[in-house]
Design an enzyme around this catalytic site. Structure first.
Site, PDB file in Angstrom:
ATOM      1  CB  SER A 141      46.427  43.218  41.832  1.00 34.40           C
ATOM      2  OG  SER A 141      45.410  43.353  40.880  1.00 34.40           O
ATOM      3  CE1 TYR A 154      43.624  43.409  46.041  1.00 34.45           C
ATOM      4  CE2 TYR A 154      43.301  44.345  43.663  1.00 34.45           C
ATOM      5  CZ  TYR A 154      43.689  43.215  44.565  1.00 34.45           C
ATOM      6  OH  TYR A 154      44.545  41.985  44.060  1.00 34.45           O
TER       7      TYR A 154
END
Length: 267
Positions: A141, A154
């Site tokens: 990501s 995350y």
């Protein structure tokens, strides 16, 4: 890399990115081994891919369970005589202020986003090394390069995946086995609801469709990219953050009140 005839193991195959990626790989002539936690969803995907001429083997597995990760690797090696490409796509997101996170939530996030890809890679790597060729593709990501408020757990899991990818790529230099790390930015959800989507719209965050991300992953694989950051200006901000994070601090600070409001459910 030529994908035609390559055996590809794709995790998270029934997800929003997984399905168009499986379709794109099939169009390129790859032989697919697809896995996800839902046997029903996998079978539906397999039927669809076969209908268009694809060769596919569905193997359900819950990657949150370490034993199922091992069973998946065992079935792949026994039923397919190994693979050429492993794409670690399966993952989950958590949007919370860090004090709102739960112990179980953090553990599951790390298990799926980081530990499962590492363990699956460890189990399948001996075969790739023996055959002297192969590719490991880890889907991270942009938040694996930019620590972003509301995504602390995350971001940490994706930072770890990026570090693992970089270290392993250097470790495998000269073996014939490569490592590619792909970092998408925000991906438009299939259902346009939820705090993350509302916040992204409020902050005018650039968005990509799952189909666009799937094509970018194909591009990174076929062009043998070591790292591939999807989207501008996110790709530039990630580079700046690596050199001068204080500049990014100021950029993020301007958005902080909005992020906090959405994370706390005030909007």
């Amino acid at each position: 890399m030529e994908l035609k005839g390559k055996k590809v193991l794709l995790t998270g195959a029934t997800g929003s990115i997984g399905k168009p990626l499986a379709q794109a790989l099939a169009r390129q002539g790859a032989t697919l081994i697809v896995t996800d936690h839902s046997a029903h969803g996998l079978n539906e995907l397999a039927v669809e891919l076969r209908r268009t001429g694809g060769t596919v083997l569905p193997i359900p597995a819950d990657l949150l369970i370490p034993q199922e990760v091992k069973q998946l690797a065992d079935r792949v090696t026994s039923q397919t005589e190994g693979i050429d490409i492993l794409i670690n796509l399966a993952g989950m997101t958590s949007f919370n202020l860090f004090h709102q996170e739960t112990e179980t939530g953090i553990e599951n996030l790390w298990r799926l986003n980081t530990l499962a890809p590492m363990q699956l890679t460890r189990l399948l790597l001996p075969h790739l090394l023996t055959q002297g060729s192969g590719l490991i593709v880890n889907i991270g990501s942009i938040y694996g390069s930019i620590g972003f408020p509301g995504f602390s757990a995350y971001s940490a899991s994706k930072f770890a995946l990026r570090g693992f990818s970089e270290a392993l790529r250097r470790e495998l230099d000269g073996t014939g086995v490569g490592v590619t790390y792909v970092a998408p930015r925000y991906v438009t959800p299939l259902i346009h609801t939820g705090a993350i989507h509302r916040m992204s719209k409020a902050l005018k965050v650039p968005m990509d469709t799952p189909e666009q991300v799937a094509q970018k992953i194909i591009h990174a694989v076929t062009r043998n990219r070591h790292e591939y950051f999807i989207g501008f200006p996110e790709s530039l901000i990630a580079r700046i953050n690596g050199i001068h994070p204080a500049l990014v601090d100021g950029y993020v600070r301007k958005q902080l009140s909005v992020i906090r409001d959405f994370a706390l459910g005030k909007r």
